[in-house]
Design a protein around this motif. Sequence first.
Motif, PDB file in Angstrom:
ATOM      1  N   GLY A 165       0.813  -1.209   0.000  1.00 27.08           N
ATOM      2  CA  GLY A 165       0.000   0.000   0.000  1.00 27.08           C
ATOM      3  C   GLY A 165       0.849   1.262   0.000  1.00 27.08           C
ATOM      4  O   GLY A 165       1.953   1.289  -0.544  1.00 27.08           O
ATOM      5  N   VAL A 166       0.319   2.308   0.626  1.00 27.85           N
ATOM      6  CA  VAL A 166       1.001   3.605   0.644  1.00 27.85           C
ATOM      7  C   VAL A 166       2.356   3.475   1.319  1.00 27.85           C
ATOM      8  O   VAL A 166       2.495   2.839   2.365  1.00 27.85           O
ATOM      9  N   ASP A 167       3.350   4.102   0.716  1.00 27.54           N
ATOM     10  CA  ASP A 167       4.705   4.088   1.280  1.00 27.54           C
ATOM     11  C   ASP A 167       5.069   5.479   1.811  1.00 27.54           C
ATOM     12  O   ASP A 167       5.121   5.700   3.010  1.00 27.54           O
ATOM     13  N   ILE A 168       5.271   6.457   0.938  1.00 26.74           N
ATOM     14  CA  ILE A 168       5.620   7.823   1.343  1.00 26.74           C
ATOM     15  C   ILE A 168       4.501   8.763   0.925  1.00 26.74           C
ATOM     16  O   ILE A 168       3.983   8.675  -0.186  1.00 26.74           O
ATOM     17  N   PHE A 169       4.134   9.684   1.815  1.00 35.84           N
ATOM     18  CA  PHE A 169       3.174  10.721   1.471  1.00 35.84           C
ATOM     19  C   PHE A 169       3.573  12.022   2.163  1.00 35.84           C
ATOM     20  O   PHE A 169       4.385  12.007   3.099  1.00 35.84           O
ATOM     21  N   VAL A 170       3.050  13.145   1.690  1.00 36.28           N
ATOM     22  CA  VAL A 170       3.506  14.452   2.173  1.00 36.28           C
ATOM     23  C   VAL A 170       2.319  15.389   2.366  1.00 36.28           C
ATOM     24  O   VAL A 170       1.234  15.182   1.806  1.00 36.28           O
ATOM     25  N   ARG A 171       2.564  16.442   3.138  1.00 35.36           N
ATOM     26  CA  ARG A 171       1.623  17.552   3.251  1.00 35.36           C
ATOM     27  C   ARG A 171       2.402  18.805   3.626  1.00 35.36           C
ATOM     28  O   ARG A 171       3.316  18.754   4.451  1.00 35.36           O
ATOM     29  N   GLN A 172       2.029  19.920   3.018  1.00 37.53           N
ATOM     30  CA  GLN A 172       2.733  21.175   3.259  1.00 37.53           C
ATOM     31  C   GLN A 172       1.992  22.012   4.291  1.00 37.53           C
ATOM     32  O   GLN A 172       0.833  22.366   4.132  1.00 37.53           O
TER      33      GLN A 172
END
Length: 333
Positions: A216-223
């Motif tokens: 599934g999801v590995d790396i995710f970001v938010r600013q």
Amino acid sequence: MNVLIARDQGIASPALVPAEDDLARDRGGAELTIGLINNMPDTALKATERQFMKLLQAAAGHRRIRFHCFSLPSVTRSPEAKWHVESEYSDLSDLRRQTFDGLIVTGAEPVAPELNQEPYWRDLTELIDWAKVNTRSTIWSCLAAHAAVLHLDRVERQRLPTKCHGIFDCETVTGDPLTRDAPAPLKISHSRLNEVAEDDLSRAGYEVLTRSAQAGVDIFVRQYASRFIFFQGHPEYDALSLQREYLRDIGRYLAREREAYPALPLSYFDAATEEKLARFERRARQQRHPALTNELPALTLRADIDAGSAAAALFRNWLQYLGANADAPLLAR
């Protein structure tokens, strides 16, 4: 712990770190200040320090890095680990008295059924709020990533039917400076009992950078004022990290500290080792005794696990981001 890291020299011990004035007179390149909030279990505490210091040193280039170690005081520790933290780490209260370009926050071994019931929940959520406006970027790893999205946006993690444990091929979903020049696929270690779902993250405004068909999801970001980077996996793990965890869990099973025998990490041991470990498991289920750990077979990893190559690119790009934004004022202190 206050350590000076530079690629062209050894990692200085805390006693050898130059004073701020000395560094100001002889910089030889941009300097970054990075903090590690190390909440990993006692058995992985020192290994985690070494892994992140080695990664930062390899990625530093011409930069010098002033590296500080902290740990949440509410994380339960054995007397030996507590002594190490109290004698070698900086006090968490010092975090708020200094300026940090980047922060790395690790997960911790869960002890409560729900994240917001963990003994360190209040300390961790206060850290999340502080990091939003007092760092240029913060990395949240594994359980810390789950805690951060729960606190920030009420994104709930979900219990997996079986532990996600092994090395997984992760593909880039969208172009981002963090994954520039990273190997394809990125081979990332995962070791977790829970996950946050991609649909839930997308609805809450997070951007997924990499994912695995299996994990599934590995790396995710938010600013925010700070760029928050979330790792569901452990790119910092060295080649033997998953082996140490697997052997630890076998030991706990044999000592009757856990009921289920641990599953093999996926895509990690070679075929011959997997066969030997399957035979050992059958024996362990019949002769469940701690002394049996002395008869574990020799272990050989697959030749293609490529440990560390993904992390090298990710941390090089992260330091470049921090360096490019080093002159921008932080919004708050």
